[in-house]
Write a protein that holds these residues in place. Structure first.
Motif, short mmCIF file in Angstrom:
data_model
loop_
_atom_site.label_atom_id
_atom_site.label_comp_id
_atom_site.label_asym_id
_atom_site.label_seq_id
_atom_site.Cartn_x
_atom_site.Cartn_y
_atom_site.Cartn_z
N GLN A 1 77.15 42.46 100.74
CA GLN A 1 76.56 41.22 100.23
C GLN A 1 75.12 41.38 99.80
OE1 GLN A 1 78.31 38.30 99.61
NE2 GLN A 1 80.00 39.66 100.03
N SER A 2 74.75 42.56 99.29
CA SER A 2 73.37 42.76 98.85
C SER A 2 73.06 41.97 97.60
CB SER A 2 73.12 44.25 98.61
OG SER A 2 74.04 44.74 97.65
N ASP A 3 74.05 41.77 96.74
CA ASP A 3 73.92 40.93 95.56
C ASP A 3 75.25 40.22 95.40
OD1 ASP A 3 73.70 39.76 93.09
OD2 ASP A 3 72.84 41.49 92.09
N PHE B 1 69.82 42.62 105.67
CA PHE B 1 69.33 41.33 105.22
C PHE B 1 69.45 40.24 106.29
CE2 PHE B 1 70.86 43.68 101.47
CZ PHE B 1 69.63 43.86 100.86
N ALA B 2 70.40 40.42 107.21
CA ALA B 2 70.50 39.47 108.31
C ALA B 2 69.26 39.55 109.20
CB ALA B 2 71.77 39.75 109.12
N ALA B 3 68.85 40.79 109.53
CA ALA B 3 67.64 40.97 110.34
C ALA B 3 66.41 40.48 109.59
CB ALA B 3 67.49 42.43 110.74
N MET B 4 66.37 40.72 108.28
CA MET B 4 65.25 40.23 107.47
C MET B 4 65.12 38.72 107.61
SD MET B 4 65.10 39.80 103.35
CE MET B 4 66.20 38.39 103.59
N HIS B 5 66.23 38.01 107.42
CA HIS B 5 66.21 36.55 107.46
C HIS B 5 65.88 36.05 108.87
CE1 HIS B 5 68.12 32.42 107.24
NE2 HIS B 5 67.27 32.41 106.24
N GLN B 6 66.42 36.71 109.88
CA GLN B 6 66.16 36.31 111.26
C GLN B 6 64.67 36.44 111.59
OE1 GLN B 6 68.46 38.52 114.10
NE2 GLN B 6 67.58 37.50 115.86
N ASN B 7 64.06 37.56 111.21
CA ASN B 7 62.62 37.75 111.44
C ASN B 7 61.79 36.71 110.71
OD1 ASN B 7 62.79 39.93 113.20
ND2 ASN B 7 62.77 41.43 111.55
N ALA B 8 62.15 36.45 109.47
CA ALA B 8 61.39 35.49 108.67
C ALA B 8 61.49 34.09 109.26
CB ALA B 8 61.89 35.50 107.23
N GLU C 1 63.02 45.47 106.75
CA GLU C 1 64.47 45.31 106.86
C GLU C 1 65.09 45.09 105.48
OE1 GLU C 1 65.92 46.13 109.33
OE2 GLU C 1 64.65 45.81 111.07
N PHE C 2 64.37 44.42 104.59
CA PHE C 2 64.87 44.26 103.23
C PHE C 2 65.10 45.62 102.58
CE2 PHE C 2 63.86 44.46 98.71
CZ PHE C 2 64.81 43.59 98.18
N GLN C 3 64.12 46.51 102.71
CA GLN C 3 64.26 47.83 102.09
C GLN C 3 65.40 48.61 102.72
OE1 GLN C 3 63.48 51.20 103.13
NE2 GLN C 3 63.90 51.97 101.07
N ARG C 4 65.63 48.41 104.02
CA ARG C 4 66.71 49.13 104.70
C ARG C 4 68.08 48.53 104.43
NH1 ARG C 4 62.95 48.63 109.35
NH2 ARG C 4 61.65 50.51 109.39
N GLY C 5 68.11 47.32 103.84
CA GLY C 5 69.38 46.69 103.54
C GLY C 5 69.93 45.84 104.67
N LEU D 1 56.23 52.83 101.28
CA LEU D 1 55.66 51.56 101.72
C LEU D 1 56.15 51.21 103.12
CD1 LEU D 1 54.05 48.94 101.04
CD2 LEU D 1 56.19 48.02 100.13
N VAL D 2 57.44 51.34 103.35
CA VAL D 2 58.00 51.02 104.66
C VAL D 2 57.49 52.00 105.73
CG1 VAL D 2 60.16 50.91 105.99
CG2 VAL D 2 60.02 49.87 103.71
N ALA D 3 57.36 53.27 105.37
CA ALA D 3 56.83 54.25 106.32
C ALA D 3 55.40 53.90 106.72
CB ALA D 3 56.88 55.64 105.71
N ALA D 4 54.61 53.43 105.77
CA ALA D 4 53.23 53.06 106.10
C ALA D 4 53.17 51.86 107.04
CB ALA D 4 52.46 52.74 104.81
N MET D 5 54.20 51.01 106.97
CA MET D 5 54.22 49.81 107.82
C MET D 5 54.89 50.07 109.17
SD MET D 5 55.13 46.80 105.08
CE MET D 5 56.82 47.34 104.90
N SER D 6 55.38 51.27 109.41
CA SER D 6 56.17 51.54 110.61
C SER D 6 55.45 51.23 111.92
CB SER D 6 56.68 52.98 110.60
OG SER D 6 55.61 53.89 110.58
N PRO D 7 54.11 51.47 112.05
CA PRO D 7 53.46 51.09 113.32
C PRO D 7 53.63 49.60 113.64
CG PRO D 7 52.03 52.55 112.07
CD PRO D 7 53.16 52.17 111.16
N ALA D 8 53.61 48.76 112.61
CA ALA D 8 53.78 47.33 112.85
C ALA D 8 55.21 47.00 113.27
CB ALA D 8 53.41 46.54 111.59
#
Length: 876
Positions: free
Chosen positions: A608-610, A426-433, A420-424, A393-400
């Motif tokens: 801190q993943s969980d 989580f700081a970058a995930m939250h920052q982007n969101a 970024e969630f899949q890559r672990g 799924l992440v590979a398919a989204m890589s162009p974006a």
């Protein structure tokens, strides 16, 4: 223009095998097998080396080989004259005189054909007739005459047809009859060792990695190998390999000349449009081209061997050769540069509708349609981020995500957040969101992804908010008609799973169990395997809390086997499982196994993943050190626990109180007077309160106030839902009773503890009870009758060594005093008065006095009679 003239090649003039030719033994074996049957068909597209493969075999066989090259065959007479000439030349002096004398005139009809067929059926020497370029023969009369010859099954004549297309000779009927052997592109394609040998003979210095690239780009197509080496610069072969493809001039010219120029214009247009997808099926081709006959076109391309194959492992699917596909895509861009993106959007819509959103996202990436990609991700595909399909799924989204680094939009920011969630990260995930949230409109896709990211963030650093964040996601999902949100079921599972985990952190165990059990079962059925594992892990922690240790052991073993088999040991959803394993082994005093589970959980989990599971792992680490009596390790574990709790933000009720109890255990271990222990028992009968009550009881025992223990513990029924805590409370009560010289009560309580702990193998309650527990167990083992093997096991754990076999316990009667009841339990044993006195820390005279009082109250005069009467009254 007339048809090209037939060429008759004498046997000595068949194609010569070049010096660097790579023989393919499997092809020779198939030909040897084939010439034992009437017909062998060597059928593959241009460039597969069909002619050279047969010629190489012919040069090594003992068979008489007649070689005929059909160049279009100018009719019935021309073809059969060629056959006669080729066979006569091959047979030489051993040939059939009747066949050699045949010289049909200009008028060639059925009579002349009959004479030739009869003569062929009467050949004295076994002969193999090879007809090369058979696909150029289109005259129906010629085809019918060959079919008639085969129907006669001549005993000494075998046909080998070399062709690019399947000949119309009713092959399936002949196959069923056992008269046919077929050799196709699969057998003719070079294997990896053959590619390596081909390159070596050509003088190309290639590495093993180069061979892998060559095999991938050519798929073993012999012409592709030759084109690659011809087009590559020998001075920089590696760069040549990198650039080699269907767009190169030499390759493109060959494919155009040998493949595309032989295809009808309408089919060429079909190839161009469908080249954007690989593989392809009839329905997808229809969506891309609008042609209702797409299935027929694909079958026709396979039939003419236009470098198109039907996949054997996916019924109804087809694939173009990599070099042909690259050329087609190049021609598509050159001839109509604006058509590729719309075609990719059509393909995306088809794949999403067909239940393959990952492939749909890949096509949207190729079309650079980021908004539609976000829509598909949010409404269809996002639950797959918790499945084994997450990397794809992440590979398919890589162009974006690449585009996001160049020029972010709301869509690319949120797509990158999911990646970024899949890559672990989580700081970058939250920052982007959060960056997207500033500019996002009220569209459903953006709101959903932002809410999901906030929920994940809560699980990492705002645990107290997790229940509410899960509920927020569920509210969004339920506000949308299911027809507009195909992923609704999966999204609700994700939200409910988070709520269930949050409720467990709070201590609402019943509600958490109900939610997590549903999530586990539905997630497993929906293929969201990682979510199913997370739900199972937290259900297992709840089982630890309730003291169902054998069930925990089985569940941990089963899930960890799946985790290890699938390579998921470092996935964040598994952290809670290691925590459950550590807590279970700790209660059984299997400290090495508990420590290994803590180490594996901390090593495998991402930072801190969980957070909740990480807190539980550190609680287990503190308690392992406390049980071992290792002050320094306990202090270090407490420091780690403090840091993890701080990173998790405000902790939910159960985790906060559980962590506090673990930290205070270290204070008690050090003997420090601490204000962290509660002065009064907590309200309620939940698990956190049970932990705090037993902690306070330990405090009073260590500070010399055993009478306070019974006030703190109160009614034993409050501990009933938590079996191991109940056993610990019984042990602490036994120790308090022993300190107050209430020996009979102490034995009853230690017996209750054993009865609770034995079925689940809990040992830690006895270890934390203090130094008087071994003595209480020794007494129980002397006078008791039940669970003796478990008692022995616990004593061995406490003594760290083996003991002799022992025996069991019962209850007491009220009309005997505490001391009398204590002495009564020794009477069925072999202990003498002096031994009983030593065991009870009293004088021999005191024991004898109690013994006489027992006889008087029971109305007996002997020790044996006292034992029998006590048993009648259920005092023993």
């Amino acid at each position: 223009m007339g048809q090209p003239a037939l060429q008759v090649v004498p046997s000595g003039g068949r194609p010569a095998v070049p010096p660097g030719f790579v023989r393919r033994p499997r092809v020779a074996d198939a030909l040897n097998r084939g010439v034992r049957h009437p017909l062998t068909v060597v059928c593959a597209g241009a460039g597969y080396g069909k002619t050279l493969a047969v010629a190489a075999w012919a040069s090594k066989t003992d068979q008489h080989i007649a070689w005929l090259v059909a160049g279009g065959a100018g009719g019935l007479r021309s073809f059969w004259l060629g056959v006669v000439a080729a066979i006569t030349d091959a047979d030489g002096d051993s040939g059939n005189a009747a066949l050699a004398d045949l010289t049909p005139g200009v008028e060639f009809g059925s009579a002349e054909l009959e004479r030739i067929l009869d003569a062929l059926c009467e050949l004295r020497a076994d002969t193999v007739l090879v007809v090369d370029d058979f696909h150029t023969i289109s005259d129906p009369e010629v085809i019918a005459s060959i079919s008639e010859l085969l129907d006669r099954r001549p005993s000494t004549l075998r046909l080998v047809l070399i062709t690019r297309t399947e000949p119309p000779l009713r092959l399936r009927r002949r196959q069923i009859a056992g008269d046919l052997v077929e050799i196709g592109a699969d057998e003719l394609a070079f294997t990896r060792p053959e590619v390596e040998e081909f390159c070596r003979r050509a003088g190309a210095d290639v590495s093993s990695a180069d061979i892998d690239v060559i095999v991938e780009k050519t798929a073993g197509w012999p012409a592709g190998l030759r084109l690659l080496l011809l087009s590559a610069d020998r001075g920089d072969l590696h760069e040549g390999l990198r650039r080699f493809g269907g767009k190169q001039r030499l390759v493109a010219a060959y494919l155009l000349e040998e493949v595309l120029d032989h295809i009808a214009p309408s089919d060429r247009k079909f190839l161009l449009a469908t080249s954007i997808a690989d593989p392809i099926n009839a329905n997808l081709a229809r969506a891309l081209t609008g042609r209702a006959d797409s299935g027929t076109v694909l079958d026709g391309l396979v039939a003419i061997n236009a470098l198109t194959v039907q996949l054997t492992d996916r019924e109804g699917w087809y694939s173009y050769h990599p070099l042909l596909r690259e050329l087609l895509r190049s021609r598509l861009d050159a001839e109509n540069p604006d058509i590729a993106a719309p075609l990719h959007r059509k393909a995306a819509a088809w794949f999403v509708g067909a239940g393959d959103p990952i492939e749909g996202l890949r096509h949207l990436g190729l079309a650079a349609d980021w908004d539609q990609m976000l829509t598909v991700l949010a409404t269809v595909a996002v639950p797959l981020i918790l499945s084994p399909h997450a990397p794809a799924l992440v590979a398919a989204m890589s162009p974006a995500t690449v585009q996001n680094s160049r020029g972010p939009t709301v869509a690319t920011l949120l797509i990158a957040a999911v990646a970024e969630f899949q890559r672990g990260d989580f700081a970058a995930m939250h920052q982007n969101a959060m960056a997207a949230k500033e500019f996002a409109e009220e569209g459903l896709p953006a709101r959903l992804i932002i809410a999901l990211c906030e929920m994940v963030h809560a699980r990492i650093s705002r645990l107290a908010e997790l229940v509410d964040r899960g509920a927020a996601v569920a509210t969004i999902v339920r506000s949308v008609p299911s027809s507009e949100l195909p992923s609704a079921a999966g999204l609700l599972l994700i939200a409910e799973n988070a709520r269930g985990i949050g409720l467990m952190h709070r201590g609402d165990l019943e509600a958490a169990s109900q939610i997590l059990a549903v999530c586990r079962d539905r997630a497993a059925g929906a293929g969201i395997s990682l979510m199913a594992i997370a739900a199972s892990a937290y259900l297992t922690i709840i089982d630890v809390i309730h003291g169902a240790l054998p069930a925990v052991g089985r569940q941990v073993g089963e899930v960890l086997a799946t985790v290890d088999r699938r390579g998921w040991s470092r996935e964040p959803q598994v952290t809670a499982l290691y925590a459950a394993a550590a807590l279970m082994h700790l209660e059984r005093n299997e400290l090495k196994l508990a420590e290994a589970a803590v180490e594996r959980g901390c090593r495998g989990s991402r930072t801190q993943s969980d957070a909740g599971a990480r807190v539980l792992l550190e609680i287990a680490a503190v308690r392992i050190a406390v049980v071992r009596g290792d002050v320094f390790a306990a202090r270090e574990a407490r420091v780690r626990l403090t840091a993890v709790c701080a990173a998790a933000g405000a902790l939910p009720d159960l985790l906060r109180r559980w962590s506090h109890v673990a930290m205070t255990d270290v204070d008690l271990m050090e003997g420090a007077a601490t204000d962290s222990v509660l002065v009064e028992p907590p309200e309620g009968d939940d698990y956190a309160a049970a932990l705090e009550r037993t902690l306070l009881a330990q405090f009073y025992l260590r500070t010399g106030h055993p009478e306070e223990v019974f006030r703190v513990l109160g009614n034993a029924a409050r501990f009933a839902p938590y079996r191991v805590i109940a056993a610990k409370a019984a042990v602490l009560g036994a120790v308090a009773a022993h300190m107050l010289r209430r020996d009979s009560d102490a034995l009853v309580r230690i017996g209750e503890a054993i009865a609770l702990a034995e079925p689940v193998g809990a040992v830690r309650p006895f270890i934390v009870g203090g130094p008087s527990v071994p003595k209480l167990l020794e007494r129980y083992h002397v006078v008791g009758e039940r669970n003796q093997r478990f008692v022995e096991h616990v004593l061995e754990q406490l003594a760290d060594g083996p003991r002799r076999p022992i025996e069991d316990d019962e209850s007491a009667d009220s009309h005997l005093t505490e001391r009398e009841l204590a002495v009564l339990r020794y009477l069925p044993t072999m202990y003498k008065a002096a031994e009983i006195a030593a065991d009870l820390f009293v004088s021999v005279n005191t024991v004898k006095t109690h013994q006489q009082s027992i006889y008087r109250k029971l109305g007996v005069s002997t020790r044996r009679a006292a034992v029998e009467r006590a048993r009648e009254r259920n005092l023993l």
